[in-house]
Design an enzyme around this catalytic site. Structure first.
Site, PDB file in Angstrom:
ATOM      1  N   HIS A 316       0.866  -1.186   0.000  1.00 12.29           N
ATOM      2  CA  HIS A 316       0.000   0.000   0.000  1.00 12.29           C
ATOM      3  C   HIS A 316       0.897   1.228   0.000  1.00 12.29           C
ATOM      4  O   HIS A 316       2.002   1.172   0.531  1.00 12.29           O
ATOM      5  CB  HIS A 316      -0.885   0.022   1.250  1.00 12.29           C
ATOM      6  CG  HIS A 316      -1.775  -1.170   1.367  1.00 12.29           C
ATOM      7  ND1 HIS A 316      -1.757  -2.017   2.449  1.00 12.29           N
ATOM      8  CD2 HIS A 316      -2.712  -1.666   0.526  1.00 12.29           C
ATOM      9  CE1 HIS A 316      -2.648  -2.974   2.266  1.00 12.29           C
ATOM     10  NE2 HIS A 316      -3.233  -2.792   1.104  1.00 12.29           N
ATOM     11  N   TRP A 537       4.754  -1.105   4.480  1.00 11.85           N
ATOM     12  CA  TRP A 537       5.372  -2.326   5.021  1.00 11.85           C
ATOM     13  C   TRP A 537       4.447  -3.539   4.827  1.00 11.85           C
ATOM     14  O   TRP A 537       4.457  -4.467   5.623  1.00 11.85           O
ATOM     15  CB  TRP A 537       5.738  -2.163   6.513  1.00 11.85           C
ATOM     16  CG  TRP A 537       6.516  -0.922   6.786  1.00 11.85           C
ATOM     17  CD1 TRP A 537       7.868  -0.792   6.682  1.00 11.85           C
ATOM     18  CD2 TRP A 537       6.036   0.360   7.225  1.00 11.85           C
ATOM     19  NE1 TRP A 537       8.256   0.497   6.993  1.00 11.85           N
ATOM     20  CE2 TRP A 537       7.145   1.226   7.340  1.00 11.85           C
ATOM     21  CE3 TRP A 537       4.772   0.875   7.502  1.00 11.85           C
ATOM     22  CZ2 TRP A 537       7.027   2.558   7.736  1.00 11.85           C
ATOM     23  CZ3 TRP A 537       4.660   2.208   7.890  1.00 11.85           C
ATOM     24  CH2 TRP A 537       5.769   3.028   8.017  1.00 11.85           C
ATOM     25  N   HIS A 538       3.651  -3.496   3.750  1.00  2.00           N
ATOM     26  CA  HIS A 538       2.636  -4.539   3.544  1.00  2.00           C
ATOM     27  C   HIS A 538       2.905  -5.341   2.276  1.00  2.00           C
ATOM     28  O   HIS A 538       1.998  -5.617   1.496  1.00  2.00           O
ATOM     29  CB  HIS A 538       1.238  -3.901   3.451  1.00  2.00           C
ATOM     30  CG  HIS A 538       0.805  -3.233   4.713  1.00  2.00           C
ATOM     31  ND1 HIS A 538      -0.199  -2.294   4.756  1.00  2.00           N
ATOM     32  CD2 HIS A 538       1.238  -3.372   5.983  1.00  2.00           C
ATOM     33  CE1 HIS A 538      -0.348  -1.876   6.006  1.00  2.00           C
ATOM     34  NE2 HIS A 538       0.517  -2.518   6.770  1.00  2.00           N
ATOM     35  N   SER A 539       4.143  -5.726   2.062  1.00  2.27           N
ATOM     36  CA  SER A 539       4.513  -6.416   0.824  1.00  2.27           C
ATOM     37  C   SER A 539       3.809  -7.760   0.716  1.00  2.27           C
ATOM     38  O   SER A 539       3.740  -8.510   1.694  1.00  2.27           O
ATOM     39  CB  SER A 539       6.018  -6.661   0.806  1.00  2.27           C
ATOM     40  OG  SER A 539       6.691  -5.477   1.129  1.00  2.27           O
TER      41      SER A 539
END
Ligand code: FAD
Length: 698
Positions: A316, A537-539
Site C-alpha cells: 500500500h 510495510w505490507h509487501s
C-alpha cells in the site's frame, strides 16, 4: 537419483515469520511428537523489550536495525528519481514482532476475490472468518459476532488512547455529516464509519500480541520444536521433483564471522517455504523455479519454468503528513527522541499495561469511500475508471484508510524539538504492481533486483490527492493544531489559497470554508507524493496463489506448480476443515510423505484493503489445516495453545550472541544517502548489530 540422507525432522520451515510461527505452533501443539525445525535468518525475540513493548516499534525502523531487512528499489521517475526502500521483518515472528500493531482486517470481499476471481476454493470470506476469529481474543469489546474471544493473540485499545485521536473523532463527527461513528470499524463488512482503532496489544499486560510468543515460545518445553536463528536459507533440495530439504548458510548480519559453508537439513514429510514476499520468491529462483530466461542469466539449471515467481509485487502507498501540535497534545515525540524522563515514566507505566509503551499512537481512523459530489470531484477523472471497474460493486472495500498518528514519523534530528501529530492516509488498492527477483544465483545475501513500481498509474496519485485534502481539513480544525510542518507538505505556489502556513496560534473554526485547490495546486500535491510517498510495510503477492496459466505460482493447497506435492485427491473439502478447526483437534501421524508448500503473504493473489498482519495470521492458520490434511494427519481435535505468560521459556537453540558493535550490516551498503531511509531514524541509534536502541532507559 540422489541418495537422500536420513531426515532429521518431519517438517522444516524456511523462514520463521508471522505465518510460519502460527502454522508451526499449531502443528506442534496438536502433536508434540512432530519434529519441526524453523530456520530463520534473523534473531530471537523472546522477552526482549524492543519486541514485547509495542511502543518501541520506531526503533526497528532505524537504518542500523538488524530486525528489519531493507530492500532497495530501482530509482523511479514516478518517485521523482527516488529509490524506495521497503523493509520486511527479520527475526522470529517476522513482521509481527516489529510492526506497528495496528489491527485492521481485510474486507470480506477481498478474500471472496481470492476464491472466485483467482479460483481458489476454500479461501473465501466464509472459510477464513472462522480462522480470523480463531487467532484472537478481542478484549476491545465483548460479544461482537465477527470477533473471536478465545484465541492466543489479544486485541485491545492499548494502554493509552491519546487526546489527539479523540480530537480527530470529535472534529470528524462535527464536520463530516455523511459518515457516522462505530465502535467496531473492523467488523469485516463495513466502510465509511469513523472509530477508535484497536491494536494487537494485550490490554492487561501491555505486551505485543505476536505469534512468536503465543504460538512458539510458549511451547518451550517441547524439545521437538526447534528454532534455529541466524540461518539464511539458500535453496530447496530436491530428489527428482520431490522437495526433501533445505540448504542454508550462516546469516552474515547476525553472524558476520561464521563459516559460510552451506549446510543441509532434510525433512521426512514436508518442506515449507515461509520467508515472506521478498524471501520466498528468491529461494524459489535459487532453487531453479522461476522464469527460465532469468534463471539462465544466473546460471541456474531450470527445474520448473514458472515466470510468475517474483512478479505481482504489491503493497500500500502511505503518507504521514505532519502538523505542529500544541503542548497539550499527547504525543510520542519525546519518547522517539529518547527523552529520559519520558522514557522512564512510560517504562514504569508499561509494567501496569499502561502508557505509551503499551500503545502505538494510532488510535482512530476510518476506512473511507467517496460519497458526495465533492468527494468524486476531488478524486477527479483519473479515478473514474478505477471506481467503476473495481469499487462500485464492492461496498466493503475502502478507497483509503486515514487517521491521526500522535508523532512525527520523520527525522527528529533535523525537526524542531516540539510536539507533532500526523495525518496518515493509505491507498488501499494501488493499481501499480512491481516485481522482486534475485541478482545472484549463488549468494543469498545479495540485494534483490527490486522494482516496487509505486505510483506508475495516475489513479494512484488521484487517490492520494484526495487523502491529503480530506485529512488536512480535519487537521486544521483540531484544537491542538498549530500549523503545517512545512518540510513535509506540498510546495504550493505563493499566492495560492492552499499555501501552507507554518506556525499558527490555533485551529480554524469548524464551519470555516474548505480550501479550494487549483490545477497547479493539484500538481504540487502530486509532486509532493512522488517525493514523499512510502511503503506501508505490507509487501505481498510475489508467489501468487492463482491458476498457473493466469500467473500463478502456488495452487489453493499451497503447492508449488511443477513440484511433487501432497495434494490430497478426492472429496475432502476445505470448509469441512475450517469447521473442524473451530474445535482444534489433535493429530495422529500416518504415512510419512515428503512435499513442498508455501505459506506466507507471498501467496496473496490480490491485495487486501487493510494492514496485512491479520491476513498473514489467517494464511498461517489455513496452512496448518492444509498441512495436517496433506500429510495424512488425522484431525480429531486440535491441541489448545497454552497462552499463560509463565510458559514463555525454553526453545534455546540459539546462535552465539551477535557482536555488540560492528559496521553497518551488508544490507546497508551504499544506502546512506537514500531519501526515505532516514525516516524514523533515531537520535541515539548507534551502528550496532545488537538491538536497535530507539528508546534508552538509563
Ligand atoms: C515495520 C513494519 C510495520 C508493520 N506494521 C503493521 C501493522 O501495524 N499492522 C499490520 O497489520 N501489519 C503491519 N505490518 C505488516 C505485517 O507485519 C506483515 O504483513 C506480516 O508480518 C507478513 O507475514 P509473513 O509471514 O508473510 O512474512 P514475515 O513476517 O515477513 O516473515 C518472513 C520471515 O522469513 C525470514 N526470511 C526471509 N528470507 C529468509 C531466508 N532466505 N532464510 C531464512 N529466513 C528468511 C525473515 O527474516 C522473516 O522473519 C508491518 C510490517 C513491517 C515490516
Amino acid at each position: 537419483m540422489m541418495n537422500t540422507p536420513p531426515a532429521d525432522f518431519d517438517i522444516i520451515f524456511g523462514g520463521g515469520g508471522t505465518a510460519a510461527c502460527v502454522a508451526a505452533g499449531r502443528l506442534a501443539a496438536a502433536n508434540p511428537t512432530l519434529r519441526i525445525l524453523v530456520l530463520e535468518a534473523g534473531e530471537h525475540t523472546k522477552n526482549e523489550d524492543s519486541h514485547v513493548q509495542p511502543g518501541r516499534y520506531f526503533g526497528h525502523l532505524s537504518p542500523a536495525s538488524t530486525t528489519l531487512k531493507f530492500h532497495v528499489g530501482k530509482p523511479s521517475e514516478a518517485l521523482a528519481g527516488r529509490s524506495l526502500v521497503i523493509p520486511s521483518g527479520r527475526c522470529i515472528g517476522g513482521g509481527s514482532s516489529v510492526n506497528f500493531t495496528m489491527y485492521t482486517r481485510a474486507s470480506a470481499s477481498d478474500y471472496d476475490d481470492w476464491e472466485t476471481q483467482f479460483k481458489n476454493p476454500g479461501w473465501g470470506s466464509q472459510y477464513l472468518l472462522p480462522l480470523l476469529r480463531k487467532t484472537e481474543t478481542y478484549q476491545a469489546q465483548p460479544n461482537q459476532p465477527t470477533h473471536g474471544y478465545s484465541g492466543p493473540l489479544k486485541v485491545s485499545w492499548g494502554g493509552h488512547v491519546t487526546n489527539v485521536a479523540n480530537q480527530f473523532l470529535e472534529v470528524a463527527a462535527a464536520t463530516d455529516h455523511n459518515r457516522t461513528y462505530t465502535e467496531d470499524a473492523n467488523d469485516f463488512y463495513e466502510c465509511n464509519k469513523y472509530g477508535k482503532w484497536p491494536k494487537w496489544i494485550d490490554g492487561e499486560t501491555g505486551k505485543r500480541s505476536d505469534p512468536a510468543h503465543y504460538y512458539i515460545y510458549n511451547q518451550g518445553a517441547n524439545e521437538n520444536l526447534v528454532i534455529r536463528t541466524g540461518q539464511q536459507v539458500k535453496r530447496v533440495l530436491f530428489e527428482g521433483e520431490k522437495a526433501v530439504g533445505l540448504e542454508y548458510v550462516a546469516d552474515r548480519v547476525l553472524r558476520p564471522d561464521a563459516d559460510q559453508a552451506p549446510q543441509q537439513v532434510y525433512a521426512s514429510r514436508l518442506v515449507v517455504l515461509s520467508s515472506g514476499a521478498f524471501g520466498s520468491p528468491a529461494i524459489l529462483e535459487r532453487s531453479g523455479i522461476g522464469a527460465a530466461d532469468l534463471l539462465a542469466k544466473h546460471d541456474i539449471p531450470v527445474k520448473v519454468d514458472l515466470p510468475a515467481v517474483g512478479e505481482n509485487f504489491q503493497d500500500h502507498n502511505i503518507c504521514f503528513v505532519p502538523y505542529q501540535a500544541s503542548d497539550e497534545a499527547e504525543t510520542f515525540d519525546a519518547l522517539i527522541r529518547g527523552d529520559i524522563a519520558e522514557t522512564t515514566k512510560n517504562s514504569d507505566l508499561w509494567t501496569e499495561g499502561k502508557g505509551l509503551l503499551a500503545a502505538n499512537g494510532m488510535d482512530a481512523g476510518i476506512k473511507i469511500r467517496p460519497i458526495t459530489e465533492q468527494d468524486f470531484a476531488e478524486l477527479g477523472p483519473e479515478f473514474e475508471g478505477r471506481w467503476n471497474d473495481y469499487f462500485v460493486n464492492a461496498p466493503d472495500k475502502p478507497v483509503i484508510w486515514f487517521g491521526p498518528s500522535s508523532f512525527l514519523l520523520g527525522d527528529h534530528t533535523t525537526a524542531p524539538v516540539r510536539r507533532y501529530f500526523s495525518m496518515a492516509y493509505v491507498n488501499e488498492y494501488p493499481i501499480s504492481m512491481g516485481s522482486v527477483h534475485i541478482s545472484s544465483g549463488e549468494d543469498p545475501h545479495a540485494p534483490s533486483d527490486f522494482n516496487p513500481a509505486f505510483l506508475n498509474h495516475p489513479a494512484d496519485l488521484a487517490t492520494l490527492r484526495w487523502g491529503y485534502k480530506k485529512t488536512r481539513e480535519i487537521a486544521r480544525r483540531m484544537k491542538y493544531y498549530r500549523g503545517e510542518h512545512l518540510p513535509i507538505h506540498p510546495n504550493f505556489a505563493a499566492g495560492s489559497e492552499a499555501l501552507c502556513s507554518g506556525e499558527v496560534s490555533g485551529p480554524i473554526t469548524l464551519d470555516a470554508p474548505r480550501l479550494k485547490y487549483t490545477e497547479e495546486d493539484d500538481k504540487a500535491i502530486d509532486d509532493f507524493h512522488r517525493k514523499f510517498i512510502q511503503t506501508s510495510w505490507h509487501s505481498l503477492g510475489t508467489c501468487a496463489m492463482k491458476p498457473r496459466e493466469e500467473g500463478g505460482v502456488v495452487d489453493p493447497r499451497l503447492n508449488v506448480y511443477g513440484t511433487t506435492n501432497l495434494k490430497v485427491a478426492g472429496d475432502r473439502r476445505l470448509f469441512h476443515l475450517s469447521l473442524l478447526l473451530e474445535f482444534m483437534p489433535s493429530f495422529n501421524l500416518s504415512i510419512p510423505r515428503v512435499g513442498f508448500c508455501f505459506l506466507d503473504l507471498s501467496i496473496a493473489p490480490a491485495n487486501v484493503g487493510a494492514n496485512t498482519y491479520s491476513s498473514a495470521l489467517t494464511v498461517g492458520e489455513k496452512a496448518a489445516v492444509i498441512i495436517a490434511e496433506d500429510l495424512g494427519l488425522q484431525i480429531d481435535g486440535v491441541g489448545a495453545l497454552e497462552t499463560s505468560e509463565q510458559t514463555i521459556s525454553g526453545l534455546d537453540e540459539l546462535v552465539p550472541a551477535p557482536p555488540t558493535k560492528t559496521k553497518l550490516p551488508d544490507d546497508f551498503a551504499g544506502l546512506e544517502g537514500i531519501e526515505g531511509l532516514t525516516i524514523s531514524s533515531m537520535v541515539n541509534d548507534e551502528y550496532t548489530n545488537s538491538k536497535p536502541a530507539m528508546i534508552t532507559v538509563m
